[in-house]
Design an enzyme around this catalytic site. Structure first.
Site, mmCIF file in Angstrom:
data_model
loop_
_atom_site.group_PDB
_atom_site.id
_atom_site.type_symbol
_atom_site.label_atom_id
_atom_site.label_comp_id
_atom_site.label_asym_id
_atom_site.label_seq_id
_atom_site.Cartn_x
_atom_site.Cartn_y
_atom_site.Cartn_z
ATOM 1 N N ASP A 53 9.101 40.434 46.923
ATOM 2 C CA ASP A 53 9.038 39.013 47.316
ATOM 3 C C ASP A 53 9.727 38.682 48.635
ATOM 4 O O ASP A 53 10.195 37.536 48.812
ATOM 5 C CB ASP A 53 9.633 38.126 46.218
ATOM 6 C CG ASP A 53 8.737 38.008 45.006
ATOM 7 O OD1 ASP A 53 7.633 38.573 45.020
ATOM 8 O OD2 ASP A 53 9.149 37.360 44.025
ATOM 9 N N CYS A 59 13.231 37.602 40.226
ATOM 10 C CA CYS A 59 12.116 38.556 40.300
ATOM 11 C C CYS A 59 12.585 40.006 40.410
ATOM 12 O O CYS A 59 11.960 40.900 39.831
ATOM 13 C CB CYS A 59 11.201 38.190 41.452
ATOM 14 S SG CYS A 59 10.341 36.610 41.196
ATOM 15 N N LYS A 80 1.713 40.509 42.470
ATOM 16 C CA LYS A 80 2.232 40.144 41.152
ATOM 17 C C LYS A 80 2.026 38.651 40.912
ATOM 18 O O LYS A 80 1.804 37.883 41.854
ATOM 19 C CB LYS A 80 3.703 40.527 41.006
ATOM 20 C CG LYS A 80 4.711 39.696 41.777
ATOM 21 C CD LYS A 80 6.112 40.219 41.497
ATOM 22 C CE LYS A 80 7.187 39.412 42.210
ATOM 23 N NZ LYS A 80 7.335 38.066 41.661
#
Length: 258
Positions: A57, A200, A167
């Site tokens: 991310d 995450c 994702k």
């Protein structure tokens, strides 16, 4: 191979060698490349041939001042602290033939696989800028695959040999091909970096642990916009329950042994 007429099928080391009469399914192992990695709790003997680095991310929506989090009032400066250490580590990993896997939130434009609960997290009253909505600064759709919003920040160079996985949850393993890809590549030891360390990154690391991977959190290459105690709790829980914690300097030292 002993028989030069056999042809490979698959991705090393999950390769068969075949012709019309023979299928060699012995899957010859990768050449070990052993190194010792210092962590907060133990000295680890790792095989770099079985190691990959998941970068999670590091995207405009989470790290750029024109991205999603900044647009809803979150100070993204703490998330950006992971950028400089990653700039130093990722080229070294590539040079050592340790795959860099970008695990990025990249939704379908129609959000058909996204639940109401996920959409509620950052848009609790339904009236704000949520998943798939246009960013105020540039109109890019929030965390939508192929958009500026979901792209990796410009400061982090992506190599042609890198691997990309989209994702759709905080965990990079849920509803994605990440697990099957790593198993095909023979990777059993995973380095974890990115944002947010307590969300995450931690969710992906936990799922990796549950799936039987060796998990190593790279502390200085991970960051969060959450309060400091969230990082402390994450590091404690990784050391206590889910794996090991190291930093980029220790990884560089391990790479230098091979």
């Amino acid at each position: 191979m002993a028989d030069s007429n056999l042809r490979p099928l698959g991705v090393e080391p999950n390769v068969w060698w075949v012709d019309d009469q023979v299928a060699d399914v012995s899957r010859q192992a990768l050449q070990p490349r052993l190194a010792t990695l210092t962590t907060q709790t133990k000295q680890l003997r790792v095989d770099l041939s079985k190691t990959a680095c998941l970068v999670i991310d590091m995207q405009n929506d989470f790290c750029h001042p024109d991205g999603w989090l900044a647009s809803i009032g979150v100070d993204v400066a703490p998330a950006r602290r992971a950028i400089e250490p990653l700039q130093g580590l990722l080229p070294s990993l590539r040079s050592a033939q340790v795959p860099v896997v970008w695990v990025n939130w990249g939704n379908r434009p129609d959000l058909l696989n996204i639940s109401a609960g996920l959409r509620h997290v950052y848009n609790p009253n339904g009236a704000g800028v949520g998943l798939g909505d246009a960013l105020p600064a540039n109109g890019a759709p929030v965390l939508t695959k192929g958009s500026w919003a979901a792209a990796v920040v410009d400061e982090l160079e992506q190599g042609p040999q890198d691997i990309w996985v989209d994702k759709y949850r905080m965990s990079g393993f849920w509803d994605t091909p990440l697990d099957s890809m790593l198993r095909n590549l023979g990777k059993t030891t995973l380095l974890f970096a990115g944002v947010n360390i307590d969300q995450c990154v931690m969710a992906t690391l936990q799922d990796a642990n549950f799936l039987g991977y060796d998990c190593i959190l790279v502390s200085d290459c991970s960051a969060t916009t959450s309060p400091d105690y969230c990082t402390l709790a994450t590091v404690y829980n990784v050391n206590q329950c889910f794996g090991f914690v190291t930093d980029s300097a220790a990884i560089q030292a391990a790479l230098g042994q091979v």
